[in-house]
Design a protein around this motif. Structure first.
Motif, short mmCIF file in Angstrom:
data_model
loop_
_atom_site.label_atom_id
_atom_site.label_comp_id
_atom_site.label_asym_id
_atom_site.label_seq_id
_atom_site.Cartn_x
_atom_site.Cartn_y
_atom_site.Cartn_z
N PHE A 56 0.91 -1.15 0.05
CA PHE A 56 -0.11 -0.03 -0.07
C PHE A 56 0.91 1.26 0.15
CE2 PHE A 56 -2.20 -3.52 2.09
CZ PHE A 56 -3.32 -3.49 1.39
N GLU A 57 0.39 2.26 -0.66
CA GLU A 57 0.88 3.67 -0.60
C GLU A 57 0.04 4.64 -0.22
OE1 GLU A 57 2.65 4.30 -4.39
OE2 GLU A 57 4.42 2.73 -4.22
N MET A 58 0.52 5.58 0.19
CA MET A 58 -0.37 6.89 0.65
C MET A 58 -0.48 7.52 -0.56
SD MET A 58 1.41 7.96 4.22
CE MET A 58 0.05 8.98 4.73
N VAL A 62 3.10 12.94 2.52
CA VAL A 62 2.56 13.12 3.85
C VAL A 62 3.57 14.47 4.32
CG1 VAL A 62 3.64 11.93 5.32
CG2 VAL A 62 1.58 12.49 6.12
N ALA A 66 2.87 16.73 7.63
CA ALA A 66 3.48 16.40 8.84
C ALA A 66 4.24 17.73 9.27
CB ALA A 66 4.68 15.45 8.36
N VAL B 27 10.78 12.27 4.28
CA VAL B 27 9.27 11.95 4.17
C VAL B 27 9.15 11.09 3.02
CG1 VAL B 27 6.80 12.55 4.28
CG2 VAL B 27 8.43 13.69 5.59
N ASP B 28 9.60 11.68 1.90
CA ASP B 28 8.96 10.89 0.47
C ASP B 28 9.88 9.59 0.48
OD1 ASP B 28 7.32 12.94 0.13
OD2 ASP B 28 8.74 13.88 -1.44
N GLN B 31 7.90 7.33 3.72
CA GLN B 31 6.32 7.35 4.00
C GLN B 31 5.81 6.08 3.45
OE1 GLN B 31 4.62 10.78 2.40
NE2 GLN B 31 3.84 9.48 0.74
N ASN B 32 6.02 5.51 2.23
CA ASN B 32 5.31 4.41 1.70
C ASN B 32 5.61 3.20 2.50
OD1 ASN B 32 3.54 5.99 0.28
ND2 ASN B 32 5.04 6.06 -1.47
N ARG B 33 6.99 3.15 2.79
CA ARG B 33 7.22 1.96 3.31
C ARG B 33 6.94 1.85 4.94
NH1 ARG B 33 13.65 0.44 4.73
NH2 ARG B 33 13.31 -1.38 5.83
N PHE B 35 4.19 3.26 5.78
CA PHE B 35 2.71 3.34 5.63
C PHE B 35 2.29 1.81 5.37
CE2 PHE B 35 -1.18 3.39 2.89
CZ PHE B 35 -2.12 4.03 3.83
N ASN B 36 2.74 1.06 4.38
CA ASN B 36 2.32 -0.19 4.14
C ASN B 36 2.74 -1.13 5.50
OD1 ASN B 36 1.97 -2.30 1.97
ND2 ASN B 36 4.01 -3.19 2.87
N GLU B 49 -2.64 5.57 8.26
CA GLU B 49 -2.15 6.91 7.80
C GLU B 49 -2.14 8.09 8.77
OE1 GLU B 49 -4.34 8.10 4.28
OE2 GLU B 49 -4.00 10.45 4.57
N VAL B 52 1.21 7.29 10.54
CA VAL B 52 2.36 7.59 9.94
C VAL B 52 2.68 9.20 9.75
CG1 VAL B 52 3.42 7.73 7.45
CG2 VAL B 52 2.27 5.58 8.27
N GLN B 53 1.43 9.54 10.02
CA GLN B 53 1.50 11.43 9.80
C GLN B 53 1.93 11.82 11.19
OE1 GLN B 53 -1.73 13.53 8.22
NE2 GLN B 53 -1.46 15.03 9.83
N PHE B 56 5.74 11.40 11.56
CA PHE B 56 6.62 12.27 10.93
C PHE B 56 6.59 13.58 11.70
CE2 PHE B 56 6.49 9.30 7.00
CZ PHE B 56 8.11 9.47 6.96
#
Lengths: 475, 189
Positions: A56-58, A62, A66, B27-28, B31-33, B35-36, B49, B52-53, B56
């Protein structure tokens, strides 16, 4: 053989977490045991299944959320909550109301041209009171005793092309002219005018930023306030100043004002503490693109110091743009400051604005502040030579070293370390917005050379800052 | 700060110095790692989400306290899992089987449609097996199998001894195997 033990070992074996010796033992056991082989197969299948699950990806980065969340979190001292979680937000909101103070900061200061020397008029308590009331009514946050201290570090005074920009800032050429005229005027006053041309040449060679516009007399009609003959002539260089030189009189007199102007020219940088209580200011700073990061960093540094139970200040860099925004913000809030006295070794300020030689009757709010005389100036050895008339280029050792600033000069941007000992008692000059001031600015001169970047700091515990109101200093 | 060769330490330094773009890159990058992993740990997208937010946010606030003794990612994970755990304690939510339907997406399997259906069914069962685990066991399994962390890294993230990590992984696997066996017996494909 303990089955549980074996399965755990095999699990670790499958993860490659065994030593070579252990792995060899497990492999041997697996090869000799069908049940273990089945277990291994199931475990591997399970691992494959887990690793094969969808990823899954956001949706979108963020990062902005953040950073905004960090801003809110630090301002409110409460967790960032999703918009939909209203009950929780209310709970946290109420908690933060009870929790108390937040912090903030700001500071600005540059030295204005003489004709812009700012105001020392008291600021309208009713306006601030109304603003606070509006904040409380609208935002539900208790301001009360909220205070923050900050320090601004301004090393740019002597950096070429780095004059802090006042809205009415003049061109470099104009400033050079003014300083030339001022140098002549000083020489006349000091009875040393025979070498005015040399002084002029020296000033012209000095970096443009050295020519502080603040109190410079102008050559185009604006004149320096009439200064009486000095009781003690200004010395040409700190090197000839005796360490035991008498401290300046505490009362502000024109002579001291002249000294202050000269001393300011010599100052490499200065620090400023600033208390700003109204949350509206913090929020506006936080909402301003130029100062948002600054607020975050200052609050963060403050939080770190507070968590560590340190009563230290931290510094962060402040850009000219940020300083300009801070100034504009304070101006928009119609906040004007007046000289205040500070404790300890700082010279007592003459609190009435009228005593201030550059004070104006109805000065422009927040504009560059009048430059008050320096306090007793301290050399590294603690002596207090009087201010001297010299150009920065001639001042390798500088004549002003705030005791609040470590001598190594390496830590001005290290949160929690810089200006650890600084407090209002060290300040040379203070301005505030009244007896019940929520805003106070303290100048602490620092003559260290080579530092770069402005700084703003916050007290871990603002209440510890020994601020002395003028009313307490009249004696 | 730009440039592909920029490592985490450089981005952290830049962030601490006030470069918010550098923090954006951090973050970039992660974040997906994160988040998963959090989707499988928390059980639903929204919760993941938010965690994760907040992770960060806290990372940004506390970045100047990051001493570099571990990797930034490990440090970030620790923040995220600590936040998730404390949040979970407060909410007392039961997440068993709670992965939202919206998060259950068909696998992009290959081959005939029948095979893809079997793969999707198997994935659903594995997810369910994962969700019946306790938080502690599910977390180590996600970190190990989905995120690929080693035992030492997991131990650092969760602040546990490596031996505890090893035993938890073993028990988690045993529980999942049992669940899947029971599930297959009751609902043979």
């Amino acid at each position: 053989m303990n089955e549980e033990f074996n399965e755990e070992l095999i699990s670790a074996y499958l993860d490659g977490e065994l030593s070579a010796e252990e792995a060899a033992r497990v492999e041997e056991a697996i090869n000799n045991d069908l049940e273990l082989q089945k277990f291994v197969e199931q475990s591997r299948t399970l691992g494959d299944d887990l690793r094969g699950l969808p990823r899954f990806e956001m949706s979108g980065s963020v990062a902005d959320r953040a950073i905004r969340g960090a801003e809110r979190s630090m301002l409110n001292d409460a967790p960032v909550l999703p918009a939909k979680n209203n009950a929780r937000r209310w709970f946290i909101g109420l908690s933060s109301v009870c929790a108390a103070a937040i912090v903030l900061v700001i500071a600005s200061i540059s030295f204005p041209p003489a004709d812009d020397l700012a105001p020392v008029s008291m600021k309208r308590a009713e306006e601030k009171g109304a603003a606070d009331a509006a904040i409380q009514a609208g935002g539900g946050r208790v301001e009360g005793e909220e205070k923050e201290d900050a320090e601004v570090h301004d090393p740019h005074l002597h950096e070429p092309n780095d004059v802090l920009q006042h809205p009415a800032a003049e061109s470099t050429d104009s400033l050079v002219e003014k300083n030339n005229a001022f140098a002549d005027r000083q020489n006349q006053l000091l009875g040393k005018s025979q070498n005015g041309a040399a002084n002029r040449a020296r000033l012209q060679q000095a970096p443009a930023a050295d020519l502080t516009p603040a109190a410079s007399p102008t050559s185009n009609g604006d004149s320096l306030p009439d200064l009486p003959e000095p009781e003690t002539p200004l010395e040409p260089s700190p090197s000839v100043v005796e360490p035991s030189a008498p401290a300046p009189e505490p009362k502000i007199v024109p002579q001291e004002a002249a000294n202050a102007v000269v001393a300011r020219q010599n100052a490499v940088q200065f620090t400023v503490q600033l208390k700003i209580g109204p949350a509206a200011l913090r929020e506006k700073l936080a909402a301003n693109a130029a100062t948002k990061g600054l607020v975050l960093k200052m609050l963060s540094a403050n939080g770190v110091a507070r968590n560590a139970k340190q009563k230290k200040r931290a510094t962060v860099e402040v850009t000219k743009e940020q300083l300009a925004e801070i100034r504009k913000l304070l101006a928009s809030e119609k906040i004007a400051l007046q000289p205040m006295r500070v404790a300890a070794n700082a010279p007592a300020q003459s609190s009435p604005a009228e005593d201030f030689p550059f004070a104006q009757e109805d000065p422009e709010p927040l504009g560059p502040q009048p430059f008050a005389p320096n306090g007793p100036q301290k050399n590294a050895n603690g002596s207090k030579p009087p201010p001297v008339a010299e150009s920065p280029a001639d001042s390798p050792n500088n004549n002003r070293i705030a005791k609040s600033v470590p001598a190594d000069g390496d830590d001005q941007n290290v949160p929690g370390q810089s200006f650890a000992d600084a407090n209002a008692a060290d300040a040379d000059i203070a301005f505030g917005d009244g007896e019940n001031s929520k805003i106070r600015i303290y100048f602490v001169f620092d003559a260290r050379q080579g530092n770069v970047g402005n700084g703003i700091g916050v007290d871990a515990d603002a209440s510890e800052t020994p601020v002395v109101d003028p009313a307490d200093q009249d004696d | 700060m730009s440039g592909e060769a920029v490592n985490d330490d450089q981005l952290i330094s830049a962030t601490v110095s006030g470069d918010s773009e550098a923090f954006g890159q951090l973050v970039d990058r992660y974040q997906n790692r994160l988040f998963n992993s959090m989707v499988y740990v928390a059980g639903n997208h929204n919760e993941a989400e938010e965690v994760v937010q907040e992770a960060f946010v806290q990372a940004f606030i506390k970045l100047n306290t990051f001493a570099g003794r571990s990797s930034f990612y490990t440090w970030l994970y620790r923040i995220a899992f600590n936040y998730f755990i404390s949040r979970k304690r407060r909410k007392r939510e039961i997440l068993v089987g709670a992965i939202e339907e919206t998060s259950i997406e068909p696998l992009d399997g290959e081959g005939p449609a029948e095979n893809r259906m079997l793969q999707a069914e198997r994935a659903t069962q594995v997810r369910e097996a994962l969700m019946v685990l306790s938080d502690e066991h599910r977390t180590v399994m996600v970190l190990r199998e989905i995120d690929g962390c080693g035992y030492a890294e997991i131990a650092e993230i969760l602040d546990l001894p490596v031996g505890t990590v090893r035993s938890r992984i073993h028990r988690a696997r045993s529980e999942m195997r049992e669940y899947l066996q029971d599930n297959l017996e009751n609902h043979p494909a």
